[in-house]
Design a protein around this motif. Sequence first.
Motif, PDB file in Angstrom:
ATOM      1  N   GLN A 114       0.916  -1.185   0.024  1.00  0.00           N
ATOM      2  CA  GLN A 114      -0.123   0.022  -0.035  1.00  0.00           C
ATOM      3  C   GLN A 114       0.888   1.342  -0.293  1.00  0.00           C
ATOM      4  O   GLN A 114       1.817   1.344   0.881  1.00  0.00           O
ATOM      5  N   VAL A 115       0.715   2.061  -0.862  1.00  0.00           N
ATOM      6  CA  VAL A 115       1.574   3.014  -1.047  1.00  0.00           C
ATOM      7  C   VAL A 115       0.686   4.719  -0.805  1.00  0.00           C
ATOM      8  O   VAL A 115       0.000   5.079  -1.608  1.00  0.00           O
ATOM      9  N   VAL A 116       0.768   5.054   0.523  1.00  0.00           N
ATOM     10  CA  VAL A 116      -0.209   6.043   0.985  1.00  0.00           C
ATOM     11  C   VAL A 116       0.579   7.268   1.336  1.00  0.00           C
ATOM     12  O   VAL A 116       1.563   7.525   2.145  1.00  0.00           O
ATOM     13  N   PRO A 117       0.095   8.319   0.600  1.00  0.00           N
ATOM     14  CA  PRO A 117       0.742   9.652   1.046  1.00  0.00           C
ATOM     15  C   PRO A 117       0.059  10.075   2.432  1.00  0.00           C
ATOM     16  O   PRO A 117      -1.045   9.806   2.796  1.00  0.00           O
ATOM     17  N   ALA A 118       0.992  10.811   3.119  1.00  0.00           N
ATOM     18  CA  ALA A 118       0.542  11.502   4.612  1.00  0.00           C
ATOM     19  C   ALA A 118      -0.709  11.993   4.448  1.00  0.00           C
ATOM     20  O   ALA A 118      -1.591  11.956   5.548  1.00  0.00           O
ATOM     21  N   ALA A 119      -1.152  12.468   3.377  1.00  0.00           N
ATOM     22  CA  ALA A 119      -2.282  13.466   3.199  1.00  0.00           C
ATOM     23  C   ALA A 119      -3.782  12.839   3.349  1.00  0.00           C
ATOM     24  O   ALA A 119      -4.638  13.144   3.702  1.00  0.00           O
ATOM     25  N   LEU A 120      -3.604  11.443   2.944  1.00  0.00           N
ATOM     26  CA  LEU A 120      -4.757  10.636   2.945  1.00  0.00           C
ATOM     27  C   LEU A 120      -5.182  10.334   4.353  1.00  0.00           C
ATOM     28  O   LEU A 120      -6.352  10.795   4.450  1.00  0.00           O
ATOM     29  N   PRO A 121      -4.651   9.765   5.543  1.00  0.00           N
ATOM     30  CA  PRO A 121      -5.289   9.679   6.812  1.00  0.00           C
ATOM     31  C   PRO A 121      -5.714  10.955   7.294  1.00  0.00           C
ATOM     32  O   PRO A 121      -6.795  11.276   7.913  1.00  0.00           O
ATOM     33  N   GLU A 122      -5.012  12.051   6.951  1.00  0.00           N
ATOM     34  CA  GLU A 122      -5.514  13.372   7.251  1.00  0.00           C
ATOM     35  C   GLU A 122      -6.916  13.728   6.680  1.00  0.00           C
ATOM     36  O   GLU A 122      -7.859  14.247   7.315  1.00  0.00           O
ATOM     37  N   LEU A 123      -6.851  13.351   5.474  1.00  0.00           N
ATOM     38  CA  LEU A 123      -8.230  13.718   4.685  1.00  0.00           C
ATOM     39  C   LEU A 123      -9.374  13.047   5.288  1.00  0.00           C
ATOM     40  O   LEU A 123     -10.341  13.349   5.478  1.00  0.00           O
ATOM     41  N   LEU A 124      -9.112  11.721   5.407  1.00  0.00           N
ATOM     42  CA  LEU A 124      -9.874  10.718   5.948  1.00  0.00           C
ATOM     43  C   LEU A 124     -10.445  11.119   7.302  1.00  0.00           C
ATOM     44  O   LEU A 124     -11.600  10.576   7.624  1.00  0.00           O
ATOM     45  N   ALA A 125      -9.701  11.806   8.072  1.00  0.00           N
ATOM     46  CA  ALA A 125      -9.990  11.901   9.641  1.00  0.00           C
ATOM     47  C   ALA A 125     -10.513  13.473   9.581  1.00  0.00           C
ATOM     48  O   ALA A 125     -10.667  14.033  10.767  1.00  0.00           O
ATOM     49  N   ASP A 126     -10.943  13.998   8.633  1.00  0.00           N
ATOM     50  CA  ASP A 126     -11.077  15.525   8.615  1.00  0.00           C
ATOM     51  C   ASP A 126     -12.531  15.663   9.564  1.00  0.00           C
ATOM     52  O   ASP A 126     -13.270  14.700   9.281  1.00  0.00           O
ATOM     53  N   PRO A 127     -12.584  16.564  10.118  1.00  0.00           N
ATOM     54  CA  PRO A 127     -13.486  16.939  11.143  1.00  0.00           C
ATOM     55  C   PRO A 127     -14.778  17.191  10.368  1.00  0.00           C
ATOM     56  O   PRO A 127     -15.936  17.057  11.050  1.00  0.00           O
ATOM     57  N   ALA A 152      -8.521  18.258  -3.962  1.00  0.00           N
ATOM     58  CA  ALA A 152      -9.623  18.909  -4.704  1.00  0.00           C
ATOM     59  C   ALA A 152     -10.695  18.188  -4.570  1.00  0.00           C
ATOM     60  O   ALA A 152     -11.901  19.020  -4.263  1.00  0.00           O
ATOM     61  N   ALA A 153     -11.105  16.881  -4.573  1.00  0.00           N
ATOM     62  CA  ALA A 153     -12.268  16.088  -4.294  1.00  0.00           C
ATOM     63  C   ALA A 153     -12.674  16.617  -2.789  1.00  0.00           C
ATOM     64  O   ALA A 153     -14.032  16.787  -2.671  1.00  0.00           O
ATOM     65  N   ALA A 154     -11.688  16.799  -2.001  1.00  0.00           N
ATOM     66  CA  ALA A 154     -12.241  16.884  -0.302  1.00  0.00           C
ATOM     67  C   ALA A 154     -12.721  18.513  -0.349  1.00  0.00           C
ATOM     68  O   ALA A 154     -13.728  18.717   0.336  1.00  0.00           O
ATOM     69  N   ASP A 155     -12.098  19.140  -1.254  1.00  0.00           N
ATOM     70  CA  ASP A 155     -12.619  20.611  -1.339  1.00  0.00           C
ATOM     71  C   ASP A 155     -13.901  20.878  -2.103  1.00  0.00           C
ATOM     72  O   ASP A 155     -14.396  22.239  -2.204  1.00  0.00           O
ATOM     73  N   GLY A 156     -14.486  19.779  -2.576  1.00  0.00           N
ATOM     74  CA  GLY A 156     -15.523  19.941  -3.449  1.00  0.00           C
ATOM     75  C   GLY A 156     -15.252  20.506  -4.872  1.00  0.00           C
ATOM     76  O   GLY A 156     -16.167  20.866  -5.593  1.00  0.00           O
ATOM     77  N   LYS A 157     -14.058  20.424  -5.370  1.00  0.00           N
ATOM     78  CA  LYS A 157     -13.628  20.976  -6.674  1.00  0.00           C
ATOM     79  C   LYS A 157     -13.133  19.914  -7.930  1.00  0.00           C
ATOM     80  O   LYS A 157     -12.740  20.116  -8.738  1.00  0.00           O
ATOM     81  N   ALA A 158     -13.492  18.587  -7.385  1.00  0.00           N
ATOM     82  CA  ALA A 158     -13.431  17.592  -8.387  1.00  0.00           C
ATOM     83  C   ALA A 158     -14.627  17.457  -9.225  1.00  0.00           C
ATOM     84  O   ALA A 158     -15.554  17.533  -8.994  1.00  0.00           O
TER      85      ALA A 158
END
Length: 158
Positions: A114-127, A152-158
């Motif tokens: 599994q090749v996981v960027p540090a941003a992924l768990p942060e985005l998935l745990a967004d409040p 971009a997807a998290a921000d609704g821009k995708a």
Amino acid sequence: MPRITPNLWFDTQSEDAAKFYVSVFPNSEIKNISYYGEGSPRPAGSVLTVEFELDGTPYLALNGGPEFTFDEAVSFSIDCADQDEVDYYWAKLSEGGEEGPCGWLKDKFGLSWQVVPAALPELLADPDPERAQRAMQAMFGMKKLDVAALRAAADGKA
């Protein structure tokens, strides 16, 4: 606590696999190679085990025969700092292997990563649960994870 060492069962490719993994990961080395002797289930002088380290973590690769193969029930996760690291490990490990969904791949030896960027768990745990859900939905549509597209997807821009 005793040291835990992952043991990887190969048919005959343990030395090739260990050399490959050591070439991919920095601060890695082969520590020892042992060989089958006379009267063994494999030809005398063929590789039995390869002890190696990947950035200080010990592993053992065994040439045990074709009886067992890898599957996705066990995988190794690589925590990548950024997209450059994701791109590097994805390219190296997927070459000759198989790309899977959501940042998973099988290398040319059949081992799952599994090749996981540090941003992924942060985005998935967004409040904000809607923001986290958008990132998760974007991830489900990817093979190699793309940090910019996830944001971009998290921000609704995708």
